[in-house]
Design a protein around this motif. Structure first.
Motif, PDB file in Angstrom:
ATOM      1  N   UNK A 212       0.854  -1.191   0.000  1.00 16.92           N
ATOM      2  CA  UNK A 212       0.000   0.000   0.000  1.00 16.92           C
ATOM      3  C   UNK A 212       0.883   1.232   0.000  1.00 16.92           C
ATOM      4  N   UNK A 213       0.662   2.094  -0.961  1.00 19.29           N
ATOM      5  CA  UNK A 213       1.408   3.347  -1.077  1.00 19.29           C
ATOM      6  C   UNK A 213       0.746   4.418  -0.228  1.00 19.29           C
ATOM      7  N   UNK A 235      -9.023  -5.023   9.200  1.00 16.70           N
ATOM      8  CA  UNK A 235      -8.723  -4.340  10.457  1.00 16.70           C
ATOM      9  C   UNK A 235      -8.051  -2.996  10.199  1.00 16.70           C
ATOM     10  N   UNK A 236      -7.195  -2.944   9.178  1.00 13.82           N
ATOM     11  CA  UNK A 236      -6.546  -1.681   8.822  1.00 13.82           C
ATOM     12  C   UNK A 236      -7.578  -0.665   8.354  1.00 13.82           C
ATOM     13  N   UNK A 237      -8.503  -1.087   7.510  1.00 15.32           N
ATOM     14  CA  UNK A 237      -9.532  -0.171   6.992  1.00 15.32           C
ATOM     15  C   UNK A 237     -10.378   0.404   8.119  1.00 15.32           C
ATOM     16  N   UNK A 238     -10.648  -0.408   9.152  1.00 20.75           N
ATOM     17  CA  UNK A 238     -11.443   0.076  10.275  1.00 20.75           C
ATOM     18  C   UNK A 238     -10.725   1.188  11.038  1.00 20.75           C
ATOM     19  N   UNK A 239      -9.399   1.134  11.057  1.00 17.01           N
ATOM     20  CA  UNK A 239      -8.636   2.135  11.809  1.00 17.01           C
ATOM     21  C   UNK A 239      -8.388   3.403  10.991  1.00 17.01           C
ATOM     22  N   UNK A 240      -8.429   3.290   9.677  1.00 12.71           N
ATOM     23  CA  UNK A 240      -8.144   4.438   8.820  1.00 12.71           C
ATOM     24  C   UNK A 240      -9.391   5.292   8.610  1.00 12.71           C
ATOM     25  N   UNK A 241      -9.186   6.576   8.487  1.00 13.42           N
ATOM     26  CA  UNK A 241     -10.279   7.485   8.144  1.00 13.42           C
ATOM     27  C   UNK A 241     -10.398   7.655   6.637  1.00 13.42           C
ATOM     28  N   UNK A 242      -9.281   7.612   5.957  1.00  6.02           N
ATOM     29  CA  UNK A 242      -9.277   7.795   4.508  1.00  6.02           C
ATOM     30  C   UNK A 242      -9.537   6.463   3.810  1.00  6.02           C
ATOM     31  N   UNK A 243     -10.229   6.473   2.679  1.00  6.47           N
ATOM     32  CA  UNK A 243     -10.453   5.228   1.926  1.00  6.47           C
ATOM     33  C   UNK A 243      -9.175   4.752   1.255  1.00  6.47           C
ATOM     34  N   UNK A 244      -9.109   3.468   0.982  1.00  4.98           N
ATOM     35  CA  UNK A 244      -7.960   2.889   0.297  1.00  4.98           C
ATOM     36  C   UNK A 244      -8.378   2.532  -1.123  1.00  4.98           C
ATOM     37  N   UNK A 245      -7.694   3.099  -2.087  1.00  6.09           N
ATOM     38  CA  UNK A 245      -7.975   2.781  -3.480  1.00  6.09           C
ATOM     39  C   UNK A 245      -7.135   1.578  -3.893  1.00  6.09           C
ATOM     40  N   UNK A 246      -7.644   0.833  -4.861  1.00  8.03           N
ATOM     41  CA  UNK A 246      -6.942  -0.347  -5.353  1.00  8.03           C
ATOM     42  C   UNK A 246      -6.643  -0.192  -6.830  1.00  8.03           C
ATOM     43  N   UNK A 248      -6.260  -1.437 -10.638  1.00  4.70           N
ATOM     44  CA  UNK A 248      -7.246  -2.231 -11.383  1.00  4.70           C
ATOM     45  C   UNK A 248      -6.915  -3.712 -11.397  1.00  4.70           C
ATOM     46  N   UNK A 249      -5.644  -4.063 -11.326  1.00  2.31           N
ATOM     47  CA  UNK A 249      -5.245  -5.470 -11.447  1.00  2.31           C
ATOM     48  C   UNK A 249      -5.032  -6.163 -10.105  1.00  2.31           C
ATOM     49  N   UNK A 250      -5.427  -5.532  -9.009  1.00  3.40           N
ATOM     50  CA  UNK A 250      -5.202  -6.099  -7.679  1.00  3.40           C
ATOM     51  C   UNK A 250      -6.506  -6.665  -7.133  1.00  3.40           C
ATOM     52  N   UNK A 251      -6.481  -7.960  -6.780  1.00  2.00           N
ATOM     53  CA  UNK A 251      -7.617  -8.621  -6.147  1.00  2.00           C
ATOM     54  C   UNK A 251      -7.212  -8.962  -4.716  1.00  2.00           C
ATOM     55  N   UNK A 252      -7.993  -8.505  -3.751  1.00  2.00           N
ATOM     56  CA  UNK A 252      -7.650  -8.687  -2.343  1.00  2.00           C
ATOM     57  C   UNK A 252      -8.470  -9.828  -1.758  1.00  2.00           C
ATOM     58  N   UNK A 253      -7.765 -10.821  -1.206  1.00  2.00           N
ATOM     59  CA  UNK A 253      -8.414 -11.951  -0.537  1.00  2.00           C
ATOM     60  C   UNK A 253      -8.321 -11.719   0.967  1.00  2.00           C
ATOM     61  N   UNK A 254      -9.462 -11.349   1.572  1.00  2.00           N
ATOM     62  CA  UNK A 254      -9.422 -10.981   2.979  1.00  2.00           C
ATOM     63  C   UNK A 254      -9.653 -12.161   3.919  1.00  2.00           C
ATOM     64  N   UNK A 255     -10.128 -13.293   3.400  1.00  2.00           N
ATOM     65  CA  UNK A 255     -10.394 -14.439   4.268  1.00  2.00           C
ATOM     66  C   UNK A 255      -9.451 -15.583   3.932  1.00  2.00           C
ATOM     67  N   UNK A 256      -9.299 -16.500   4.879  1.00  2.00           N
ATOM     68  CA  UNK A 256      -8.455 -17.673   4.657  1.00  2.00           C
ATOM     69  C   UNK A 256      -9.049 -18.556   3.563  1.00  2.00           C
TER      70      UNK A 256
END
Length: 362
Positions: A212-213, A235-246, A248-256
């Protein structure tokens, strides 16, 4: 290879690399700058900013002394070279000694410059000064950082050499020689890269690492990258006030489960393919009824009569995703480290199979 000179060189090289990059074994043994100088550094929890002002300076000095330590050790390991008398030593060793003395000299000069005016010239102090109000200084900002770091609701993750800390106001990255700091309300965060690993060295589980930049709206604040496990992204998103942009080619797997399906698919790709007879038509997957069946269970892990796996005689009836979900559903959620090596029954005929027996249909 049996000479004391070569033996000492190899041993010291291993020690120096481990001392700089500090693997888990060195942390456990207490062979780190933070532990060796803990009495002078103080407590990170009590005073985060003063601690890291001293820690970065001490780390720079200790690491700069490593070449000089090697030279001193070689005086004993290779006594025939007479290195303890520099004027009689070979020319290449005199040049090495000059560089070995020059490095800590430069480090001491830089540390002295940082420490002037009560560390006001340190890179961390100069960064904090950018956020100070006109009537206050960087120490007021440092006090705010110290207070927020002591709170138990902060987000903290990462290895000791690349820790990520997020408080109510600040986004920080702690590295070996620097502490990057940015204020939440001024930053733009972008997921720039994701790396998928089938096995994590710590837990033998699939892992996705996100980069993350963190870029501040102020051009005077240097942008930096943070890396974390995708399972910590929520958990990081919950602590941040600013949104996180992704990107186009990044797919985030948040669960096991998401990570397992990705790993399951990558492992099936390297298994031998199954050729469908020309007389057989592939039907829709009976699990989702959305795509055509794309996998066939064929015992390839061992010979036909060996092992626990059994030959499945079912025709291709499942797509890769549904087969992966079935495989995951039969696992013990408390033992994810055993998932990849386990065996489950075929969803149709109950013949037991492992991941090596799942073949893509061609």
């Amino acid at each position: 290879m049996d000479s004391p000179e070569v033996t000492f060189t190899l041993a010291y090289l291993v020690f120096a690399v481990c001392f700089v990059f500090t693997p888990t074994e060195f942390h456990s043994a207490g062979l780190t700058v933070q532990n060796l100088l803990s009495g002078w550094l103080g407590s990170e929890d009590a005073a985060f900013v003063p601690y890291h002002l001293r820690r970065t300076a001490a780390t720079l000095l200790c690491h700069s002394l490593l070449p000089l330590g090697y030279y001193v050790g070689m005086c004993f390991a290779a006594s025939e070279k007479r290195l303890y008398f520099p004027s009689q030593a070979p020319e290449i060793w005199r040049v090495f000694l000059l560089l070995a003395v020059l490095l800590p000299t430069i480090a001491c000069t830089l540390i002295y410059y940082w420490s002037r005016d009560q560390w006001a010239h340190h890179p961390l102090a100069r960064t904090l000064a950018l956020y100070a109000l006109p009537q206050s200084g960087w120490r007021a900002v440092a006090s705010s950082v110290n207070t927020e770091f002591r709170r138990i609701d902060k987000f903290a993750t990462g290895a000791p050499g690349a820790r990520v800390i997020v408080t109510d106001t600040w986004v920080m990255k702690v590295t070996t020689y620097r502490v990057h700091v940015a204020q939440q309300q001024d930053v733009h965060l972008t997921v720039t890269e994701s790396q998928q690993h089938d096995l994590s060295p710590d837990s033998n589980l699939p892992v996705q690492l996100l980069t993350i930049r963190v870029a501040s709206a102020s051009p005077a604040v240097q942008a930096f990258d943070i890396r974390l496990n995708s399972t910590e992204y929520g958990e990081l998103c919950e602590k941040l006030r600013a949104p996180i942009r992704s990107a186009a080619n990044v797919v985030i797997h948040q669960s096991l489960g998401d990570l397992f399906l990705e790993t399951f698919a990558s492992l099936v790709e390297v298994n031998p393919a199954y050729s469908v007879p020309s007389s057989q038509d592939l039907e829709a997957c009976i699990g989702c009824m959305q795509t055509r069946a794309s996998v066939k269970l064929v015992k390839t892990c061992q010979e036909a009569a060996e092992g626990e796996c059994q030959q499945c005689y079912c025709r291709p009836m499942w797509c890769l995703t549904c087969m992966g979900k079935w495989f995951a559903s039969r696992q013990d959620p408390q033992r994810p480290d055993t998932w990849l090596a386990s065996r489950v029954p075929c969803p149709t005929c109950r013949a037991r199979f492992c991941i090596l027996d799942v073949c893509a249909v061609r």
